[in-house]
Design an enzyme around this catalytic site. Sequence first.
Site, mmCIF file in Angstrom:
data_model
loop_
_atom_site.group_PDB
_atom_site.id
_atom_site.type_symbol
_atom_site.label_atom_id
_atom_site.label_comp_id
_atom_site.label_asym_id
_atom_site.label_seq_id
_atom_site.Cartn_x
_atom_site.Cartn_y
_atom_site.Cartn_z
ATOM 1 C CG LEU A 1 33.146 48.250 36.837
ATOM 2 C CD1 LEU A 1 32.100 47.765 37.839
ATOM 3 C CD2 LEU A 1 33.031 47.479 35.529
ATOM 4 C CE1 TYR B 1 40.770 56.751 48.586
ATOM 5 C CE2 TYR B 1 40.896 54.451 49.226
ATOM 6 C CZ TYR B 1 41.147 55.450 48.308
ATOM 7 O OH TYR B 1 41.765 55.147 47.116
ATOM 8 C CD1 TRP C 1 37.724 57.001 47.040
ATOM 9 C CD2 TRP C 1 37.357 56.136 45.021
ATOM 10 N NE1 TRP C 1 37.428 58.039 46.189
ATOM 11 C CE2 TRP C 1 37.191 57.543 44.947
ATOM 12 C CE3 TRP C 1 37.176 55.381 43.864
ATOM 13 C CZ2 TRP C 1 36.856 58.207 43.763
ATOM 14 C CZ3 TRP C 1 36.839 56.043 42.678
ATOM 15 C CH2 TRP C 1 36.684 57.443 42.638
ATOM 16 C CD1 TRP D 1 43.563 54.311 40.468
ATOM 17 C CD2 TRP D 1 41.507 55.172 40.348
ATOM 18 N NE1 TRP D 1 43.690 55.634 40.106
ATOM 19 C CE2 TRP D 1 42.450 56.183 40.038
ATOM 20 C CE3 TRP D 1 40.151 55.487 40.347
ATOM 21 C CZ2 TRP D 1 42.083 57.490 39.714
ATOM 22 C CZ3 TRP D 1 39.764 56.798 40.033
ATOM 23 C CH2 TRP D 1 40.729 57.776 39.727
#
Length: 328
Positions: free
Chosen positions: A210, A54, A21, A207
């Site tokens: 962060l 994507y 992604w 997913w």
Amino acid sequence: MQYKNLGRSGLKVSQLSYGAWVSFGNQLDVKEAKSLLQCCRDHGVNFFDNAEVYANGRAEEIMGQAIRELGWKRSDLVISTKIFWGGAGPNDKGLSRKHIIEGTKASLKRLDMDYVDLIYCHRPDSSTPIEETVRAMNYVIDKGWAFYWGTSEWSAQQITEACSIAQRLDLIAPVVEQPEYNLLSRHKVESEYLPLYSNYGIGLTTWSPLASGVLTGKYNKGTIPSDSRFALDNYKNLASRSLVEDVLKKVNGLKPIADELGVTLPQLAIAWCAANPNVSSVITGATKEYQVEENMKAITVIPMLTPSVMEKIEAIVQSKPKRPEAYR
């Protein structure tokens, strides 16, 4: 690298994985993709995630070409893709039998593979009966185009319905859900999905560990680095929603905990996700080899997350969702 079963299935996936992604097709070409994928494999990663949407399919082409040129043995890999947004036409999106079958065939062509190990319904589709979707996913598996199927960002109620339909029709149920999960986004994984783990053996491939880079600390000075995700035109709205004072304060508060353990903020954040026993694999993203190297070291941080360290983290982020009364 540790390998965990994908939910209750027999499929083993690396505890940390790599997703295409944003990066493949938007930031990276085949040559750069090859070096990143090889770096992941060198650290024991066997699971690589993609989707038809994507870079409008280009991410699948890049991943497929890179793997072909690297000469990897296909059976050593777990490759996934996701079906929902395939184009502009009325039947090019959603989870109708037509789009699932045509979208899967198109994805395999772009990947230049005979099959993917895992195929997801990328979002729920309110305009298609779930029974139609379950039957279509089973057709894809029966054809050998995929071995397992799952969902992404579905509600617990929708996943329960899919599993119930599969049970009633003696079909294969979804084995995995792919939700967002990180220190700032926890409700689904830690509250809403609780009954799914024991009732249906649903695993998770999560997913954005962060939070699109927010948990790395690189945005804490209020500036956006030119080579970061938030610098891309498509992600400027996400940046304005994510980089708020309260969030950045929490990220700053986590820094001393990471320092005390002798690890980086990204390693702490990724390890925290992987430490959840219901998470089969944490999907990481990276555009540079040094980022892959850093992310993969998160594996060594998981044992450091003792109950007292977890309490310190919780005291800073204060994001733990309330568990429903029935599951306490």
